[in-house]
Design an enzyme around this catalytic site. Sequence first.
Site, PDB file in Angstrom:
ATOM      1  N   TYR A  56       0.837  -1.205   0.000  1.00 40.41           N
ATOM      2  CA  TYR A  56       0.000   0.000   0.000  1.00 40.41           C
ATOM      3  C   TYR A  56       0.879   1.265   0.000  1.00 40.41           C
ATOM      4  O   TYR A  56       1.504   1.594   1.012  1.00 40.41           O
ATOM      5  CB  TYR A  56      -0.961   0.020   1.195  1.00 40.41           C
ATOM      6  N   HIS A 119      -0.048 -12.086   0.723  1.00 45.72           N
ATOM      7  CA  HIS A 119      -0.871 -11.054   0.072  1.00 45.72           C
ATOM      8  C   HIS A 119      -1.162 -11.399  -1.388  1.00 45.72           C
ATOM      9  O   HIS A 119      -0.261 -11.473  -2.203  1.00 45.72           O
ATOM     10  CB  HIS A 119      -0.124  -9.708   0.150  1.00 45.72           C
TER      11      HIS A 119
HETATM   12  P1  NAD Z   1     -13.278  -0.136   0.733  1.00 51.28           P
HETATM   13  O1  NAD Z   1     -14.383  -0.839   0.048  1.00 51.28           O
HETATM   14  O2  NAD Z   1     -13.173  -0.235   2.211  1.00 51.28           O
HETATM   15  O3  NAD Z   1     -13.349   1.390   0.267  1.00 51.28           O
HETATM   16  C1  NAD Z   1     -12.390   2.327   0.709  1.00 51.28           C
HETATM   17  C2  NAD Z   1     -12.712   3.683   0.119  1.00 51.28           C
HETATM   18  O4  NAD Z   1     -13.947   4.151   0.668  1.00 51.28           O
HETATM   19  C3  NAD Z   1     -11.664   4.725   0.471  1.00 51.28           C
HETATM   20  O5  NAD Z   1     -11.539   5.642  -0.592  1.00 51.28           O
HETATM   21  C4  NAD Z   1     -12.278   5.418   1.686  1.00 51.28           C
HETATM   22  O6  NAD Z   1     -11.808   6.741   1.820  1.00 51.28           O
HETATM   23  C5  NAD Z   1     -13.741   5.395   1.318  1.00 51.28           C
HETATM   24  N1  NAD Z   1     -14.640   5.472   2.484  1.00 51.28           N
HETATM   25  C6  NAD Z   1     -14.541   4.857   3.683  1.00 51.28           C
HETATM   26  N2  NAD Z   1     -15.563   5.186   4.481  1.00 51.28           N
HETATM   27  C7  NAD Z   1     -16.347   6.035   3.753  1.00 51.28           C
HETATM   28  C8  NAD Z   1     -17.540   6.717   4.033  1.00 51.28           C
HETATM   29  N3  NAD Z   1     -18.165   6.603   5.189  1.00 51.28           N
HETATM   30  N4  NAD Z   1     -18.069   7.511   3.069  1.00 51.28           N
HETATM   31  C9  NAD Z   1     -17.470   7.629   1.860  1.00 51.28           C
HETATM   32  N5  NAD Z   1     -16.313   7.026   1.541  1.00 51.28           N
HETATM   33  C10 NAD Z   1     -15.761   6.218   2.486  1.00 51.28           C
HETATM   34  O7  NAD Z   1     -11.922  -0.644   0.054  1.00 51.28           O
HETATM   35  P2  NAD Z   1     -10.459  -0.942   0.586  1.00 51.28           P
HETATM   36  O8  NAD Z   1      -9.872   0.189   1.355  1.00 51.28           O
HETATM   37  O9  NAD Z   1      -9.720  -1.478  -0.586  1.00 51.28           O
HETATM   38  O10 NAD Z   1     -10.656  -2.182   1.581  1.00 51.28           O
HETATM   39  C11 NAD Z   1     -10.558  -2.068   2.971  1.00 51.28           C
HETATM   40  C12 NAD Z   1      -9.232  -2.594   3.503  1.00 51.28           C
HETATM   41  O11 NAD Z   1      -9.186  -4.018   3.349  1.00 51.28           O
HETATM   42  C13 NAD Z   1      -7.995  -2.079   2.781  1.00 51.28           C
HETATM   43  O12 NAD Z   1      -7.642  -0.788   3.237  1.00 51.28           O
HETATM   44  C14 NAD Z   1      -7.000  -3.160   3.144  1.00 51.28           C
HETATM   45  O13 NAD Z   1      -6.544  -2.972   4.476  1.00 51.28           O
HETATM   46  C15 NAD Z   1      -7.862  -4.414   3.079  1.00 51.28           C
HETATM   47  N6  NAD Z   1      -7.810  -5.077   1.753  1.00 51.28           N
HETATM   48  C16 NAD Z   1      -6.980  -6.138   1.588  1.00 51.28           C
HETATM   49  C17 NAD Z   1      -6.872  -6.765   0.341  1.00 51.28           C
HETATM   50  C18 NAD Z   1      -5.938  -7.919   0.187  1.00 51.28           C
HETATM   51  O14 NAD Z   1      -5.310  -8.328   1.130  1.00 51.28           O
HETATM   52  N7  NAD Z   1      -5.797  -8.500  -0.977  1.00 51.28           N
HETATM   53  C19 NAD Z   1      -7.626  -6.305  -0.736  1.00 51.28           C
HETATM   54  C20 NAD Z   1      -8.491  -5.247  -0.536  1.00 51.28           C
HETATM   55  C21 NAD Z   1      -8.583  -4.648   0.721  1.00 51.28           C
END
Ligand code: NAD
Length: 316
Positions: A56, A119
């Site tokens: 990230y 990952h």
């Molecule tokens: P997400 O679906 O959680 O969306 C995140 C986005 O939504 C960001 O732009 C954030 O600013 C926005 N957001 C959050 N709360 C909001 C709100 N209340 N109103 C409007 N916008 C809002 O997607 P993500 O961040 O990709 O997934 C969450 C976490 O899961 C990641 O940060 C990561 O830690 C993990 N993740 C891991 C993998 C993997 O291991 N392969 C893949 C995807 C995500």
Amino acid sequence: MQRRKLGKTALEISVLGFGTSPFGNVFRDTDPQDNRDAVDAAVDAGINFFDVSPYYGLTLAEERLGWTLEGKRQKVVLATKCGRYGVEEFDFSATRIRREVEASLRRLRTDYVDLLQAHDIEFASFDQIIQEAIPTMRELQAEGKARYIGITGYPVGMLKRVAEQVPVDSILSYCRYNLMNTDIEAELAPFAEEREIGLINASPLMMGVLTDRGAPTWHQGSERLKDAGRRAAIAAAQHGVNISSLALQFAVAHPTVTSTLVGMATAEQVKENLRSVESAVNPAVLSEIQSAIGNGFTTTWLTGLPENADYTEEVS
Ligand code: NAD
């Protein structure tokens, strides 16, 4: 904030988890002090599960999380990852995992993580994950660098096949349980429940599709999927509801998922998301929004090596 036990581990993690990919400016530029305020607000409210990766922001998110967690390390359950280091950079070899975990620990300003995850395993060969990556991670666990180990990725079929072959403490799936797609329900969630493996559902906002702002430019979903997200946001607003709030309420209600990981960058987002999970979903509004989205979003995108893709995967 409710907590649940992560599978058979001794970790009790909050049902709302803090995803820190936004700290790496993955979605847009964010401010380090805002990130720190977000972590403070989350910890104060009882959120204790934090997920990061060296991928990230190409180490930026780990740097920032390490800084924000200074003095709070013992209050949180800290998860990072190994094996993915860039958009196209993957290395699940024992040597690289060992070297990178040391670097992650330095950036995170700690001498162990609670959970170390391989990952995006779909970018490696099945055999290398089973025979090299996971055994190396178990060695690191024995050495005290990680309390538990897990796997993450997109194809739900591969996550299950790997966990069938070799014991893991957790499975993180992303974009496969949300208002548009519920693919974990068919096999992965029942499997995790039966084996008592901690199941983490990431990206409940479909990586930005289910927000008023919409998906980032790099999002792999089809235009059809992004259009449905826009329709959902408009329909939610017509009912006086924020689409992200509804999407989060839907996701956290899953009974098998230990923690739902949402990406956050500011204290305002943390507070808004806390309000969302503390109130129940309105079934009538939910059904209206589901109608606005429509069916057919089990169609997903291809990512990783072709042989690791789900059988049902197709590009729309
Ligand atoms: P997400 O679906 O959680 O969306 C995140 C986005 O939504 C960001 O732009 C954030 O600013 C926005 N957001 C959050 N709360 C909001 C709100 N209340 N109103 C409007 N916008 C809002 O997607 P993500 O961040 O990709 O997934 C969450 C976490 O899961 C990641 O940060 C990561 O830690 C993990 N993740 C891991 C993998 C993997 O291991 N392969 C893949 C995807 C995500």
